[in-house]
Design a protein around this motif. Structure first.
Motif, mmCIF file in Angstrom:
data_model
loop_
_atom_site.group_PDB
_atom_site.id
_atom_site.type_symbol
_atom_site.label_atom_id
_atom_site.label_comp_id
_atom_site.label_asym_id
_atom_site.label_seq_id
_atom_site.Cartn_x
_atom_site.Cartn_y
_atom_site.Cartn_z
ATOM 1 N N GLU A 94 0.825 -1.214 0.000
ATOM 2 C CA GLU A 94 0.000 0.000 0.000
ATOM 3 C C GLU A 94 0.860 1.265 0.000
ATOM 4 O OE1 GLU A 94 -0.524 -2.660 1.846
ATOM 5 O OE2 GLU A 94 -2.341 -3.346 0.832
ATOM 6 N N ASP A 95 2.067 1.158 0.567
ATOM 7 C CA ASP A 95 2.975 2.308 0.580
ATOM 8 C C ASP A 95 3.511 2.605 -0.819
ATOM 9 O OD1 ASP A 95 2.833 2.627 3.372
ATOM 10 O OD2 ASP A 95 4.385 1.109 3.682
ATOM 11 N N GLY A 96 3.545 1.557 -1.661
ATOM 12 C CA GLY A 96 4.159 1.681 -2.980
ATOM 13 C C GLY A 96 5.558 1.096 -2.977
ATOM 14 N N THR A 97 6.113 0.903 -4.162
ATOM 15 C CA THR A 97 7.456 0.335 -4.287
ATOM 16 C C THR A 97 8.503 1.442 -4.176
ATOM 17 O OG1 THR A 97 6.604 -1.384 -5.757
ATOM 18 C CG2 THR A 97 8.988 -1.032 -5.745
ATOM 19 N N PRO A 98 9.460 1.296 -3.274
ATOM 20 C CA PRO A 98 10.480 2.332 -3.097
ATOM 21 C C PRO A 98 11.385 2.486 -4.324
ATOM 22 C CG PRO A 98 10.384 0.878 -1.197
ATOM 23 C CD PRO A 98 9.574 0.230 -2.276
#
Length: 442
Positions: A77-81
């Motif tokens: 949910e944070d996204g891919t760094p």
């Protein structure tokens, strides 16, 4: 928490047994590492400095790198760094005889969306030969960015993963010379020797070859044990004699062969061969031989209990016992439980393990009991070779719960026959003579 847009040195996609140990090792080597994981519970545990599973030394290592900001976990949910390099370690299970690659495709797509121009992507998951070039590369290419992509297979053993990550040579194969070089430089940060191969396909096959060779070797040992149980020959006596002073022999000892790698890699090798229109019959025969152990034990070793409905239990629920692990993926405990329910017409099989959780036992159809309760069974199957089952603590538990007439079926030849039979119990080891009370008195 560090911002997603602040570039990391490397992002490990998938923080399971393979990904988390690698991420921790790379962070311990001084790299700034991000981890991307679908389970928020796992992310929260890691962020608090804890491992979600048992692995020797991992909790302490995670605490050290998380506290220094060297390892930062993120949820999907944070996204891919954003990172200079990505290592993909998501699961690739076998479904209906073929390797399931949808999660890997999704992971590569997520990387392609955010990676900077020229980033390196490394596949570490076990895959069908050709996957790096024919599945991963086209996804990266469609991003319109420059990229490098390689395969660097994981070959550590659970329970010793951190130690082996800093000692085992690392096989690396890219789609081109630049990809191989960049991947080699990344894994060299672990302080290990790099073994470059000429292609990504060679690296993919090297992983499958490593595990399938072991699987076939163990299959031969189990085949000897199946024969020994029918012929009355002691397979341990045979293996000892074959191996003694004879450098060309290294016959393995028998026992359940399971786990998230050995249970599937022969199938993935076979799947790779199918794509090319060829066969790998030896690999598949070895796998089938190892899978046959459940049928052999149930039909040839487990005693009949016609006089009453017995209480049955399984001790050792993980897929292996040495080195110790809490991992039940690919464990045969569930298969044994189902077969025992059928043989004895019972609805409940008790179980106990030093590390496995109650929840994981239940997922295998096993009722997790306290050790003392599990020992109050008519039939006790010792399914792993965990050191606890040859310890004084285990024998103390047996003495507390002395119950003449019990049958112990030992798949790893680790129980002391004299101590078991002195309590009025019967011992049935895999590949060896059945040891009864009367035999101990002869």
């Amino acid at each position: 928490m560090q911002n997603l847009s602040d570039p990391f040195d490397v992002c490990v996609v998938g923080l399971g047994y393979v990904g988390l140990t690698l991420a921790t090792a790379l962070a311990s080597a001084g790299l700034r590492v991000a981890g991307s994981e679908r389970s928020q519970d796992v992310v929260d545990l890691i962020a608090s400095g804890q491992s979600p599973f048992h692995e020797f030394g991992l909790d302490e290592a995670i605490q050290a790198v998380v506290s220094r900001g060297k390892l930062v976990p993120f949820s999907l949910e944070d996204g891919t760094p954003v990172a200079d390099s990505y290592v993909i370690t998501v699961g690739t299970p076998v479904k209906n005889g073929s390797v399931y690659l949808e999660d890997l495709k999704s992971a590569v797509s997520a990387v392609a969306d955010v990676m900077p121009d020229g980033a390196l992507t490394v596949l570490r998951s076990t895959v069908r030969v050709g996957t790096t070039r024919t599945i991963a590369e086209p996804i990266l290419k469609d991003s319109g960015k420059k990229y490098a992509v390689a395969m660097a297979p994981e070959r550590t053993i659970e329970g010793k993963a951190l130690a082996e990550l800093s000692s085992l040579p690392q096989i690396v194969g890219g789609i081109d010379e630049n990809s191989t070089q960049l991947a080699s430089e990344l894994f060299a940060r672990l302080g290990v020797e790099i073994v470059p191969v000429h292609s990504a396909e060679a690296a993919e096959l090297a992983k499958l070859a490593s595990n399938t060779f072991r699987d076939v070797s163990f299959a031969f040992a189990n085949e000897l044990a199946y024969f020994a149980d029918q012929s009355g020959v002691d397979v341990y006596d045979v293996v000892r004699a074959c191996n003694y002073g004879y450098d060309r022999m290294n016959v393995a000892l028998p026992g359940p062969v399971a786990g998230p790698c050995l249970e599937k890699d022969a199938y993935i090798l076979s799947n790779s061969a199918d794509v090319l229109g060829v066969e790998v019959p030896l690999a598949m025969q070895g796998r089938k031989t190892n899978e046959f152990i459940v049928s052999h034990v149930v039909n040839s070793l487990l005693p009949d209990m016609n006089s009453h409905t017995p209480k049955v239990s399984i001790l050792g629920l993980a897929f292996k016992g040495r080195p110790a692990t809490s991992d039940t993926r690919g464990s045969l405990a569930g298969d044994f439980a189902q077969a025992m329910k059928s043989k004895y017409s019972v609805t409940d099989v008790a179980g106990w393990d030093p590390l496995v959780s109650v929840t994981d036992a239940q997922k295998m159809g096993i009722h997790f009991d306290e050790l003392d309760e599990a020992l109050k069974s008519d039939v006790v199957l010792i399914q792993t070779n965990h050191r606890f089952f040859s310890s004084e603590e285990f024998y103390s538990a047996l003495e507390r719960n002395e119950q003449p007439g019990r049958v112990f079926v030992d798949l790893w030849n680790q129980l002391d026959a004299e101590r078991i039979t002195s309590m009025g119990n019967r011992l049935i080891p895999l590949g060896r003579k059945i040891i009864d009370v009367k035999d101990a008195l002869v």
